[in-house]
Design an enzyme around this catalytic site. Structure first.
Site, short mmCIF file in Angstrom:
data_model
loop_
_atom_site.label_atom_id
_atom_site.label_comp_id
_atom_site.label_asym_id
_atom_site.label_seq_id
_atom_site.Cartn_x
_atom_site.Cartn_y
_atom_site.Cartn_z
N LYS A 63 -47.73 64.96 111.26
CA LYS A 63 -49.18 64.76 110.18
C LYS A 63 -50.33 64.93 110.90
O LYS A 63 -51.87 64.77 110.39
CB LYS A 63 -48.78 63.33 110.80
CG LYS A 63 -47.45 62.26 109.46
CD LYS A 63 -47.07 61.43 109.72
CE LYS A 63 -45.69 61.12 109.08
NZ LYS A 63 -45.86 59.29 108.84
N TYR A 119 -36.31 51.53 109.16
CA TYR A 119 -36.05 50.97 107.82
C TYR A 119 -34.81 51.53 107.99
O TYR A 119 -33.70 51.20 106.37
CB TYR A 119 -37.29 51.45 107.16
CG TYR A 119 -37.09 53.26 106.84
CD1 TYR A 119 -38.02 54.02 107.10
CD2 TYR A 119 -36.03 53.31 106.55
CE1 TYR A 119 -37.83 54.48 107.40
CE2 TYR A 119 -36.57 54.86 106.21
CZ TYR A 119 -37.11 55.79 106.79
OH TYR A 119 -37.63 57.27 106.53
N GLN A 161 -26.97 75.53 99.75
CA GLN A 161 -26.48 75.17 98.25
C GLN A 161 -26.48 73.81 97.58
O GLN A 161 -26.27 73.42 99.09
CB GLN A 161 -25.22 75.96 97.71
CG GLN A 161 -25.35 77.31 96.99
CD GLN A 161 -23.75 77.56 96.53
OE1 GLN A 161 -22.60 77.40 97.56
NE2 GLN A 161 -23.72 78.16 96.10
N ASP A 206 -49.32 55.10 105.17
CA ASP A 206 -48.71 54.41 106.34
C ASP A 206 -49.43 53.29 106.86
O ASP A 206 -49.28 52.18 106.42
CB ASP A 206 -48.65 55.80 107.49
CG ASP A 206 -47.63 56.56 107.70
OD1 ASP A 206 -46.96 56.23 106.75
OD2 ASP A 206 -47.48 57.18 108.30
N ASN A 247 -50.69 61.55 106.14
CA ASN A 247 -49.09 60.99 105.42
C ASN A 247 -49.06 62.03 104.36
O ASN A 247 -48.00 62.37 103.53
CB ASN A 247 -48.46 60.32 105.92
CG ASN A 247 -48.92 59.46 104.88
OD1 ASN A 247 -49.45 59.29 104.34
ND2 ASN A 247 -47.81 58.61 104.56
N MET A 270 -32.89 51.46 115.37
CA MET A 270 -32.19 52.69 114.39
C MET A 270 -31.21 53.08 114.33
O MET A 270 -30.39 53.62 115.37
CB MET A 270 -33.46 54.18 114.48
CG MET A 270 -33.81 54.82 113.35
SD MET A 270 -35.26 55.79 113.60
CE MET A 270 -34.69 56.96 114.27
N ALA A 318 -47.13 55.70 114.47
CA ALA A 318 -46.47 54.98 114.39
C ALA A 318 -47.69 53.64 114.32
O ALA A 318 -47.89 52.89 114.27
CB ALA A 318 -45.55 54.63 113.83
N GLY A 357 -38.59 47.57 107.56
CA GLY A 357 -39.26 48.72 107.62
C GLY A 357 -39.71 49.18 106.06
O GLY A 357 -40.07 50.26 105.46
P1 NAP Z 1 -43.11 58.56 118.27
O1 NAP Z 1 -44.33 59.35 117.56
O2 NAP Z 1 -41.77 59.58 118.79
O3 NAP Z 1 -43.97 57.66 119.19
C1 NAP Z 1 -42.73 57.12 119.33
C2 NAP Z 1 -42.99 55.41 120.35
O4 NAP Z 1 -41.66 55.27 120.27
C3 NAP Z 1 -43.27 55.84 121.80
O5 NAP Z 1 -44.03 55.11 121.82
C4 NAP Z 1 -42.25 55.90 122.57
O6 NAP Z 1 -41.97 55.76 123.85
C5 NAP Z 1 -41.23 54.55 122.04
N1 NAP Z 1 -39.92 54.56 122.83
C6 NAP Z 1 -39.29 55.91 121.81
N2 NAP Z 1 -38.06 55.16 122.47
C7 NAP Z 1 -37.78 54.27 123.43
C8 NAP Z 1 -36.60 53.52 123.42
N3 NAP Z 1 -35.25 53.59 124.08
N4 NAP Z 1 -37.34 52.15 124.03
C9 NAP Z 1 -38.78 51.99 124.74
N5 NAP Z 1 -39.84 52.30 124.04
C10 NAP Z 1 -39.06 53.91 123.05
O7 NAP Z 1 -42.78 57.75 116.31
P2 NAP Z 1 -43.42 57.59 115.52
O8 NAP Z 1 -43.48 57.96 114.70
O9 NAP Z 1 -44.80 56.49 115.61
O10 NAP Z 1 -42.10 56.31 114.94
C11 NAP Z 1 -41.95 55.26 115.61
C12 NAP Z 1 -41.02 54.77 114.74
O11 NAP Z 1 -41.75 54.53 113.32
C13 NAP Z 1 -39.37 55.35 113.75
O12 NAP Z 1 -38.48 55.65 114.54
C14 NAP Z 1 -39.51 54.90 111.88
O13 NAP Z 1 -38.44 53.97 112.92
C15 NAP Z 1 -40.51 53.79 113.10
N6 NAP Z 1 -41.19 54.52 111.45
C16 NAP Z 1 -41.39 53.38 110.05
C17 NAP Z 1 -42.36 53.90 109.09
C18 NAP Z 1 -42.30 53.18 107.76
O14 NAP Z 1 -42.34 53.66 106.35
N7 NAP Z 1 -40.90 51.43 107.62
C19 NAP Z 1 -43.56 55.14 109.19
C20 NAP Z 1 -43.35 55.77 110.43
C21 NAP Z 1 -42.53 55.07 111.47
P3 NAP Z 1 -42.04 56.81 124.55
O15 NAP Z 1 -43.60 57.10 124.76
O16 NAP Z 1 -42.43 56.55 126.14
O17 NAP Z 1 -41.14 58.00 124.38
#
Ligand code: NAP
Length: 500
Positions: free
Chosen positions: A282, A439, A199, A319, A303, A414, A356, A460
């Site tokens: 995506k 962001y 709701q 994006d 997207n 984040m 990303a 972001g």
């Molecule tokens: P994703 O596909 O899950 O990729 C995340 C990446 O970050 C992977 O390379 C991962 O490495 C790495 N990572 C995760 N945790 C980590 C840590 N603790 N230390 C070091 N590396 C780490 O995610 P995504 O879609 O690319 O998105 C990533 C980020 O981009 C999001 O969290 C978001 O904040 C940002 N984003 C922003 C926008 C915007 O419009 N501003 C749009 C899209 C995304 P591993 O392979 O080792 O896990």
């Protein structure tokens, strides 16, 4: 019309909330008598009622709280009718034994908290024989197709039918039912006081979804993802539609991983005009669409889905251009905006190798930037670098190399892990641009490190707002109101300090 439900254990609170709702413009209020801790004095609740009411008293087996006998319950409902309340809610099985009297309208109701039965039409036909003014059918949606079937039923019904689905998957139907002819939707007094799963509050219904303005002609857009409950996209797009005077509504569709194609096909009869697409769909969206733009083909992910003139799905990726625009904004001087040629030959280090990073990396490589990918899992960095045609380094080496542009495409920093940064402040230099795609919060620790050192930086929010504005253009043909969208995001995510 929005019917706002009040369920309180003390009658004084019911009266108080009823008055508060009337002052806020509620036109119809459901009084849930079963929530009261003692058998209620009906007169106290309805004598000087500030709005028309629906009187409802649910049994425990119907997920209500009634503790009295069934005879007492039916006596109360009869008394409400004799007192001339505007509506009374009668469950299907008792509707026959409580006859019509005076001007009180009869809402004959059916609830199913487990699922949406296959034979919805048969249930509806059964209820139509019970002298209803309104048939109310509310079921749990376990898949988007449940919701689509429900809304079709509402649309095809000759008797006014308030039909929608419960649960997170069913939530859009609470907003969209009005478009298909439902005379009522139900909302709660406030966000924390949900009486049924999924709701929305009266405030959300009115201020985010502008429910009273949703008509047969209203265009429908939405975001598909999982999880989706905390997506900011409904806020941004609905506020933008309203500020630009566009008759459209935007709702969140929770679609489990691996089910995008079948879910969108199930929703097809509802004529949804377009979707924003987020994690984890995506890549599937790029495969689902009949046509893809150049960015989608290059990145392999979309997207945004819109329909072309012949109703085929068109996939776009906003994006990548939004990331590029954000970087160019960061490189611009007040008197000299940067252009794509300014990216040529510069060194960029991208942290992360997920979706990303793929979008930002592809766009930068295409602009002639010398990109290096660096990811915690080195294998992923190698694979992405090979795919988009650039260099890679290990995570441990990310502090070396003095890049001109640093892009964080990991979730590090984040909310709620705001005290983490993927890059040390002392690795930065004063000719560098730091772009954090995270962001929430707007000022991450990485951005704070850059600011402390006088290093140029872009948050972001810039990318988030620009990708949304581009989607808005694809949805409506009009430029997205970037400034207003930025303000909306900041209002939601920023602590007061960030807004100052
Ligand atoms: P994703 O596909 O899950 O990729 C995340 C990446 O970050 C992977 O390379 C991962 O490495 C790495 N990572 C995760 N945790 C980590 C840590 N603790 N230390 C070091 N590396 C780490 O995610 P995504 O879609 O690319 O998105 C990533 C980020 O981009 C999001 O969290 C978001 O904040 C940002 N984003 C922003 C926008 C915007 O419009 N501003 C749009 C899209 C995304 P591993 O392979 O080792 O896990």
């Amino acid at each position: 019309m929005i019917c706002v439900s009040i369920g309180r254990s003390r009658w004084k609170m019911v009266v108080h909330e009823h008055q508060a709702l009337a002052a806020k413009g509620a036109e119809l209020v459901e009084l849930r008598l079963d929530w009261l801790s003692s058998v209620p004095d009906l007169n106290v609740l309805i004598q000087n009622r500030p709005t028309p009411v629906v009187i409802t008293c649910r049994r425990r087996e119907d997920r209500g709280r009634w503790r009295g006998t069934e005879e007492q319950r039916q006596t109360l409902l009869r008394a409400a009718i004799v007192a001339g309340v505007e509506y009374v809610d009668l469950e299907e099985d008792i509707a026959k034994s409580i006859p019509r009297y005076g001007k009180t309208k009869r809402i004959v109701s059916y609830h199913n908290f487990d699922g949406t039965p296959d034979d919805l039409a048969a249930i509806h036909q059964r209820m139509a024989k019970l002298d209803p003014d309104i048939i109310k059918i509310v079921t749990m949606a376990n898949s988007p197709s449940d919701m689509a079937r429900m809304l079709r039923l509402v649309k095809d019904s000759a008797i006014p039918t308030a039909g929608f689905c419960m649960g997170e998957i069913g939530m859009p139907s609470r907003v969209l039912c009005g478009k298909y002819g439902s005379p009522l939707t139900y909302a709660t007094f406030s966000e924390s006081r949900e009486l049924a799963p999924g709701q929305l509050s009266f405030k959300q219904m009115r201020e985010i979804y502008n429910y009273d303005a949703v008509t047969e002609k209203t265009r429908v857009f939405g975001v598909v993802g999982d999880p989706i409950a905390h997506s900011l996209s409904p806020l941004i797009h609905n506020f933008a539609f309203r500020s630009e005077g566009i008759d459209a509504v935007y709702v969140p569709f929770r679609i489990p991983e691996g089910t995008l194609a079948e879910s969108l096909q199930a929703l097809d009869p509802l004529g949804i005009d377009g979707y924003s697409v987020t994690i984890p769909h995506k890549e599937a969206a790029a495969k689902f669409a009949e046509h893809c733009d150049d960015d989608v083909r290059a990145i392999g992910a979309s997207n945004t889905l819109t329909r072309n003139e012949i109703q085929q799905w068109q996939a776009a990726n906003t994006d990548a251009p939004a990331a590029l625009e954000s970087i160019l904004k960061g490189l611009s001087a007040p008197d000299k905006p940067a252009t794509e040629t300014d990216l040529m030959g510069r060194k960029a280090l991208i942290l992360g190798a997920g979706g990303a990073a793929r979008a930002v990396g592809t766009a930068l490589v295409r602009a002639g930037t010398l990109v290096t990918i660096c990811s915690r899992t080195h294998k992923r960095a190698i694979a992405l670098a090979d795919e988009i045609g650039c260099q890679h380094i290990t995570w441990e080496n990310r502090g070396a190399g003095e890049p001109d542009i640093l892009v964080n495409c990991t979730p590090v920093g984040m909310h709620p892990n705001v005290n983490a940064s993927p890059y040390e402040g002392h690795w930065m230099h004063d000719r560098m641009l730091v772009f954090d795609t995270v962001y929430n919060p707007e000022t991450t620790l990485l951005i704070r490190h850059a600011r402390e050192r006088g290093v140029r930086n872009v948050s972001g929010i810039e990318m988030f707002v620009r990708q949304a504005a581009r989607q808005f253009k694809l949805f409506t043909g009009k430029p997205g109101p970037i400034e207003q969208m930025r303000l909306t995001v900041r209002r939601v995510i920023s602590p007061l300090g960030d807004l100052a």
